[in-house]
Motif scaffolding. Structure first.
Motif, PDB file in Angstrom:
ATOM      1  N   PRO A 151       0.836  -1.202   0.000  1.00 59.61           N
ATOM      2  CA  PRO A 151       0.000   0.000   0.000  1.00 59.61           C
ATOM      3  C   PRO A 151       0.870   1.250   0.000  1.00 59.61           C
ATOM      4  O   PRO A 151       1.861   1.327   0.722  1.00 59.61           O
ATOM      5  N   VAL A 152       0.464   2.226  -0.815  1.00 57.52           N
ATOM      6  CA  VAL A 152       1.244   3.457  -0.970  1.00 57.52           C
ATOM      7  C   VAL A 152       0.394   4.650  -0.585  1.00 57.52           C
ATOM      8  O   VAL A 152      -0.761   4.771  -1.005  1.00 57.52           O
ATOM      9  N   VAL A 153       0.980   5.538   0.213  1.00 60.72           N
ATOM     10  CA  VAL A 153       0.377   6.838   0.504  1.00 60.72           C
ATOM     11  C   VAL A 153       1.186   7.876  -0.255  1.00 60.72           C
ATOM     12  O   VAL A 153       2.397   8.003  -0.051  1.00 60.72           O
ATOM     13  N   ALA A 154       0.530   8.598  -1.165  1.00 62.26           N
ATOM     14  CA  ALA A 154       1.233   9.575  -1.988  1.00 62.26           C
ATOM     15  C   ALA A 154       1.238  10.945  -1.327  1.00 62.26           C
ATOM     16  O   ALA A 154       0.270  11.338  -0.676  1.00 62.26           O
ATOM     17  N   CYS A 155       2.329  11.650  -1.512  1.00 62.19           N
ATOM     18  CA  CYS A 155       2.486  13.008  -0.992  1.00 62.19           C
ATOM     19  C   CYS A 155       2.124  14.012  -2.081  1.00 62.19           C
ATOM     20  O   CYS A 155       2.829  14.136  -3.078  1.00 62.19           O
ATOM     21  N   ASP A 156       0.996  14.668  -1.923  1.00 64.95           N
ATOM     22  CA  ASP A 156       0.487  15.731  -2.812  1.00 64.95           C
ATOM     23  C   ASP A 156      -0.041  15.216  -4.140  1.00 64.95           C
ATOM     24  O   ASP A 156      -1.118  15.589  -4.573  1.00 64.95           O
ATOM     25  N   ILE A 157       0.716  14.371  -4.833  1.00 72.85           N
ATOM     26  CA  ILE A 157       0.273  13.803  -6.117  1.00 72.85           C
ATOM     27  C   ILE A 157       1.036  12.496  -6.317  1.00 72.85           C
ATOM     28  O   ILE A 157       2.218  12.419  -5.987  1.00 72.85           O
ATOM     29  N   PRO A 158       0.407  11.431  -6.788  1.00 73.95           N
ATOM     30  CA  PRO A 158       1.177  10.218  -7.061  1.00 73.95           C
ATOM     31  C   PRO A 158       2.233  10.492  -8.132  1.00 73.95           C
ATOM     32  O   PRO A 158       1.955  11.137  -9.151  1.00 73.95           O
ATOM     33  N   SER A 159       3.434  10.031  -7.915  1.00 70.05           N
ATOM     34  CA  SER A 159       4.507  10.242  -8.879  1.00 70.05           C
ATOM     35  C   SER A 159       4.130   9.617 -10.220  1.00 70.05           C
ATOM     36  O   SER A 159       3.699   8.467 -10.291  1.00 70.05           O
ATOM     37  N   GLY A 160       4.278  10.418 -11.284  1.00 67.90           N
ATOM     38  CA  GLY A 160       3.911   9.957 -12.619  1.00 67.90           C
ATOM     39  C   GLY A 160       2.596  10.507 -13.108  1.00 67.90           C
ATOM     40  O   GLY A 160       2.241  10.316 -14.272  1.00 67.90           O
ATOM     41  N   VAL A 161       1.840  11.216 -12.239  1.00 74.06           N
ATOM     42  CA  VAL A 161       0.577  11.848 -12.613  1.00 74.06           C
ATOM     43  C   VAL A 161       0.810  13.345 -12.788  1.00 74.06           C
ATOM     44  O   VAL A 161       1.450  13.984 -11.949  1.00 74.06           O
ATOM     45  N   ASP A 162       0.289  13.899 -13.874  1.00 69.44           N
ATOM     46  CA  ASP A 162       0.362  15.341 -14.084  1.00 69.44           C
ATOM     47  C   ASP A 162      -0.667  16.012 -13.185  1.00 69.44           C
ATOM     48  O   ASP A 162      -1.873  15.782 -13.321  1.00 69.44           O
TER      49      ASP A 162
END
Length: 510
Positions: A151-162
């Motif tokens: 499980p991943v919690v993304a900071c501000d925006i998932p890496s790889g998403v514009d």
């Protein structure tokens, strides 16, 4: 550009940079903002990953700095934390470098063994200002992270998403998070597909930064968008309540016209005419008790070019709104009829379904229309307008919808869980979605009818499209409430419309 109150602003990366700078200039240190962001990130990660080691994978910018803060706070709370970096130590600058120095143990380079024994991950690699596909160490880290299944919690925006568009430049190199912690306000890319599908649950953390309402993208979450719809009064007539003409249909596709016509009536239109192939008129007479029908020239149940004149006459006679294209089929004659009607009718137009095929690779032709035009495509239909594949459009939904809106001069309603309402050169409204019952045949026809009813009620075209999208969503939720979404059919959405609209209006007056 100031968004209406019924839209929640979705600030883009430039707006957030400006808001951060203004907050710092007003006296709040950047380190304090980063501390608040990292604290919110740590709290959610601790909740979602309640036990076991947490890997924090950090990049070189402020996003990585937020990750460093979260790692320090989690460690201070007694959690086992492993901090990794995708950049050299000297690449971190400013506040991020300061928080890197505050760590009790310095990060290690991320590699294939980094996640061994970990229970979950914080993705703090790429921030909202990064565009394009991930490369180098970041790309390798994303692939390892994805393969782990953690499980991943993304900071501000998932890496790889514009962050500004939701585009995913490389579908094989993007983080799929179970939750995203974003700061000050949700970013467009967290609500627009395919980025929406990578974000998981979105949690907005207040860090003391205020992005103003001068945004170009907003989220439709407030039922106030429906309050401008007029209610019938004692002096109302069937014509003042709204006149809609629905034109289309062909053998085997009579349901599209019926659903659009009934959707228009249930959304408030007082007078609806269905213009249909003459050889099929008896079918519509049986199906549509409250709707007038008008027989059109046809060939074996399919409209022909000679039907164009009667359709234009029907919609201009009493100043109605035309909903065109549902079930019309794709014969040369039918598409020629649609094209002539669209380009000659002086009345507001909602162009849907097969009718859009009449302008395949030629959306520019619609710019010649003098009256308001609203297009309601799904991904495949928008792709045909652009001459591209559905996959290409799906990866760039916002950019693709904007391109068609600008070329055609029309408002584009790109359907999906993240339905987009794009004004040419103007604002974009995004539906919050969350009505899986709408994923069934015919619901798009219903939406076209609702858009027509909202236009006929006198709403400004972009507002009418937004109101229709909201009413359609609420009806989808209501239709699914008794038994769940799996058995919902399009006629259930039609039946749920009046209650959904009435409840939204009532709630808005409390």
């Amino acid at each position: 550009m100031t968004l209406p109150e019924w839209l929640a602003p979705l600030p883009g990366s430039a707006a957030m940079r400006a808001a951060d700078a203004a907050t710092i200039e007003a006296g709040t240190p950047g380190l304090a903002l980063m501390e608040r962001a990292g604290s919110g990130l740590a709290m959610l990660a601790n909740h979602i990953i309640p036990e076991g080691p947490i890997a924090v994978v950090c990049g070189k910018g402020n996003n990585g700095g937020d990750g460093f803060v979260a790692a320090r706070l989690l460690h201070g709370a007694g959690r086992e934390v492993r901090v990794f970096t995708t950049a050299a130590r000297e690449d971190s600058q400013g506040d991020a470098a300061e928080n890197l120095a505050r760590l009790s143990e310095q990060p290690r380079p991320f590699d294939l063994q980094s996640l061994d024994g970990c229970a979950g991950v914080i993705d703090a690699m790429l921030g909202t200002g990064v565009t394009g596909e991930p490369r180098g160490a970041v790309a390798r880290a994303i692939r390892i992270l994805t393969a782990s299944g953690l499980p991943v919690v993304a900071c501000d925006i998932p890496s790889g998403v514009d962050a500004d568009t939701g585009a995913v430049p490389d579908p094989d190199t993007v983080v799929h998070a179970v939750a995203t912690v974003t700061f000050a306000g949700a970013k467009p890319g967290l609500w627009i597909a395919p980025g929406k599908g990578c974000a998981g649950a979105v949690h907005v953390v207040d860090i003391g930064v205020r992005a103003d309402r001068d945004a170009i993208v907003g989220l439709i979450t407030d039922d106030e968008v429906l309050e401008a719809l007029p209610s019938r009064a004692a002096e109302s007539t069937k014509f003042t309540a709204g006149h809609v003409v629905v034109a289309g249909g062909s053998r085997g596709l009579t349901g599209a016209v019926c659903l659009a016509a009934e959707g228009a009536m249930r959304a408030g239109a007082g007078y609806v005419i269905a213009c249909v192939p003459a050889s099929l008129e008896a079918i519509f007479e049986v199906k549509l008790t409250e709707v007038m029908t008008r027989a059109l020239p046809d060939d074996g149940g399919t409209l022909v070019p000679r039907a164009a004149g009667p359709i234009v006459e029907a919609v201009t006679a009493r100043g109605g709104v035309l909903v065109l294209g549902g079930g019309v089929g794709r014969t040369d004659g039918a598409l020629a009829c649609v094209r002539e009607v669209a380009l000659t009718s002086p009345r507001p137009l909602v162009l849907d379904a097969d009718g859009l095929a009449a302008f395949a690779k030629d959306a520019d032709a619609l710019a010649a229309r003098s009256a308001p035009t609203i297009l309601t495509p799904h991904t495949g239909e928008l792709a045909r307008l652009l001459g591209r594949t559905s996959d290409e459009v799906e990866l760039t939904r916002l950019a693709s919808a904007r391109e068609v809106a600008l070329r055609s001069g029309a408002i584009v309603v790109l359907k999906g869980d993240d339905t987009l309402v794009v004004d040419p050169g103007g604002p974009v409204a995004v539906s919050e979605g969350g009505a899986p019952g709408l994923a069934t045949a015919g619901t798009g026809d219903v939406l076209a009818g609702v858009v027509g009813a909202c236009l006929a009620a006198g709403l400004e075209p972009w507002h009418a499209a937004c109101a229709a999208v909201r009413a359609h969503l609420l009806a989808g939720r209501r239709a699914a409430s008794p038994h769940g979404p799996d058995g919902v059919v399009a006629s259930d959405i039609v039946a749920a419309l009046p209650g959904a609209i009435a409840s939204a209006r009532y709630a808005g007056r409390q």
